[in-house]
Design an enzyme around this catalytic site. Structure first.
Site, PDB file in Angstrom:
ATOM      1  CB  THR A  14     -27.434  40.255  50.447  1.00 39.48           C
ATOM      2  OG1 THR A  14     -26.990  39.286  51.394  1.00 39.48           O
ATOM      3  CG2 THR A  14     -26.399  41.364  50.335  1.00 39.48           C
ATOM      4  NE  ARG A  46     -38.219  30.710  51.650  1.00 40.12           N
ATOM      5  CZ  ARG A  46     -37.214  29.954  51.221  1.00 40.12           C
ATOM      6  NH1 ARG A  46     -36.226  29.639  52.067  1.00 40.12           N
ATOM      7  NH2 ARG A  46     -37.175  29.536  49.984  1.00 40.12           N
ATOM      8  CD  GLU A 127     -28.229  47.722  33.577  1.00 40.04           C
ATOM      9  OE1 GLU A 127     -27.183  47.056  33.411  1.00 40.04           O
ATOM     10  OE2 GLU A 127     -28.764  48.392  32.676  1.00 40.04           O
ATOM     11  CB  VAL A 130     -25.681  41.249  33.037  1.00 44.19           C
ATOM     12  CG1 VAL A 130     -24.278  41.108  32.431  1.00 44.19           C
ATOM     13  CG2 VAL A 130     -26.626  40.220  32.438  1.00 44.19           C
ATOM     14  CD  GLU A 188     -23.939  31.270  47.163  1.00 44.44           C
ATOM     15  OE1 GLU A 188     -24.231  30.722  48.259  1.00 44.44           O
ATOM     16  OE2 GLU A 188     -24.267  32.433  46.865  1.00 44.44           O
ATOM     17  CE  LYS A 203     -23.544  37.164  36.570  1.00 40.52           C
ATOM     18  NZ  LYS A 203     -22.390  37.381  37.459  1.00 40.52           N
ATOM     19  N   GLY A 305     -22.956  42.376  45.328  1.00 39.00           N
ATOM     20  CA  GLY A 305     -23.033  43.083  46.600  1.00 39.00           C
ATOM     21  C   GLY A 305     -24.318  43.865  46.720  1.00 39.00           C
TER      22      GLY A 305
END
Length: 446
Positions: A14, A46, A127, A130, A188, A203, A305
């Site tokens: 993603t 892959r 960057e 976190v 997940e 984090k 995202g």
């Protein structure tokens, strides 16, 4: 070096795909800001992708990509702490700068990786590791560089924040909301890292090192999840003027006593309903920083995202591009000397300030006690708290329910955890107490 800066992207999930799209969409803007052409020359994947430009080399040998002469900056987006570590170390030894979103790897192995990068005169930028698109690393390393940071508190896991928001706003139980979070892709299939606070702890370890100039110490972060939070506690908190958020805290405790040091803790927390942090809802992230002389500042936005994370990745790339460009006319200038230190402080100036153990931490508390509705029960509880040196801020006693049991909710002023441990043990030994005492930490964010 030619006018072009060549990128390799390892991992086309993603975020990796988001980076490709961002570069394609904003190519002219990137060149206007950096003065350089930024091109993707190789990707580590892959399986071959038909949607990738044919001029980009696709290779499943990540080590080969990381050492290619056709690459200036390696972007690691494969995740995990094994292969990713090997690839990053290999890239560093080959003189490549690295950009990564891998908070787990840096929290657990960052001291080693950053030292190796310094030794090889390259930089590891992170960057995106976190709070997604929120530029909190840059803010703390650069914009707040003249400030002394006293504490920070953050909603740094969107999954947990989504669950707590749904429980409060819609009265839904934890298990029900977790299933929806998984269906929406926020959590997940194995949600342990999110709901038990491990992701947030990774984090927080990074944020704390930048804030206080100490080595990364993930293994010393106190970590408590949200699986035990009930609708009952969410509602009682609201009635008392608070909201429950899953927060990470990094707090500097000064003084000469045994409780001086740094608190690193992730746990559910009652905070005032009118606090800005209390009104950050859904999957949003936010970090509240208290520094001197600036005071409190809040940074809020999308914590995950494709778009948010790609934005953070490319912000790091742009910084590196500018540094590489400035070196073109002066080959004897150290790249690392022109870049902000990895953990904001010069490596030789990192402090050995101790990380406090859980029993040394200081917070306020929400206590929910269930007792038989007998005379003198509340007096016994308040006496135990008083004897332990614990000051009560508020008491809420609800009507008796099943089998004559009475829920008693107590808010305390800040107290050292070891004192609270002793008091709870004594309360639970009272004959009138029918269950374990529920405790949730409380912070006024003052």
């Amino acid at each position: 070096m030619s006018n072009s800066i060549k990128l390799a992207i390892l991992g086309l999930g993603t975020v990796g795909t988001g980076v490709v799209h961002l570069i394609n969409d904003n190519l002219s803007e990137l060149k206007r800001r950096s003065g350089r052409d930024i091109i993707i020359t190789e990707v580590g994947t892959r399986r071959q992708r038909d949607d990738i430009d044919t001029s980009i080399i696709q290779n499943d040998d990540l080590m080969a990509v990381a050492s290619s002469d056709n690459v200036d900056i390696v972007i690691e987006l494969i995740g995990g702490t094994t292969l990713a570590k090997d690839v990053i170390i290999h890239a560093i030894k080959q003189g490549k700068h690295v950009v990564t979103a891998n908070k787990a790897l840096l929290a657990e192995h960052g001291n080693e990786i950053f030292a190796l990068a310094d030794a090889n005169n390259v930089h590891v930028a992170y960057e995106a590791a976190v709070a997604g698109g929120i530029p909190i690393i840059k803010v703390m390393r650069e914009a707040l560089a003249a400030n002394r940071i006293d504490w920070l508190a953050g909603i740094i896991n969107g999954t947990g924040n989504f669950i707590m928001t749904e429980m409060r706003d819609k009265g839904r139980p934890f298990d029900d909301v977790l299933v929806e979070a998984q269906e929406l892709g926020y959590a997940e299939a194995d949600p342990t890292f999110d709901v038990e606070g491990i992701d947030a702890a990774h984090k927080l370890a990074l944020l704390a090192s930048i804030a206080f100039g100490v080595p990364l110490q993930f293994d010393k972060v106190y970590c408590e999840g949200i699986t035990g939070i009930t609708l009952q506690d969410v509602n009682y908190a609201e009635e008392l003027g608070y909201r429950i958020k899953h927060l990470g805290f990094a707090v500097r405790r000064d003084g000469d006593d045994n409780n001086a040091g740094i608190e690193l803790r992730v746990h559910p927390t009652l905070i005032p309903q009118d606090a800005l942090l209390a009104n950050v809802n859904g999957v949003k992230n936010a970090v509240l920083v208290n520094s001197h002389p600036l005071g409190q500042t809040l940074y809020c936005g999308d914590g995950a995202g494709a778009g948010a994370t790609a934005s953070a990745v490319m912000a790091d790339v742009m910084d590196l591009v500018r540094v590489l460009g400035s070196n073109d006319s002066s080959d004897n200038v150290s790249t690392s000397s022109q870049y902000v230190p990895h953990l904001a402080f010069i490596p030789e100036q990192l402090s050995d300030t101790p990380i406090l153990r859980a029993e040394q931490m200081t917070t306020g508390y929400y206590l929910r006690v269930h007792a038989f509705d007998h005379p003198g029960v509340l007096a016994d509880i308040t006496r135990i708290l008083s004897d332990a040196g614990i000051n009560i801020d508020a008491i809420l006693q609800k009507p008796a329910h099943k089998l004559g049991q009475v829920p008693v909710i107590i808010l305390t002023l800040p107290v050292v955890e070891s004192q609270m441990n002793v008091a709870i043990q004594k309360i639970e030994k009272l004959e009138s107490i029918t269950d374990k005492v529920v405790r949730i930490r409380l912070d006024e964010l003052a």
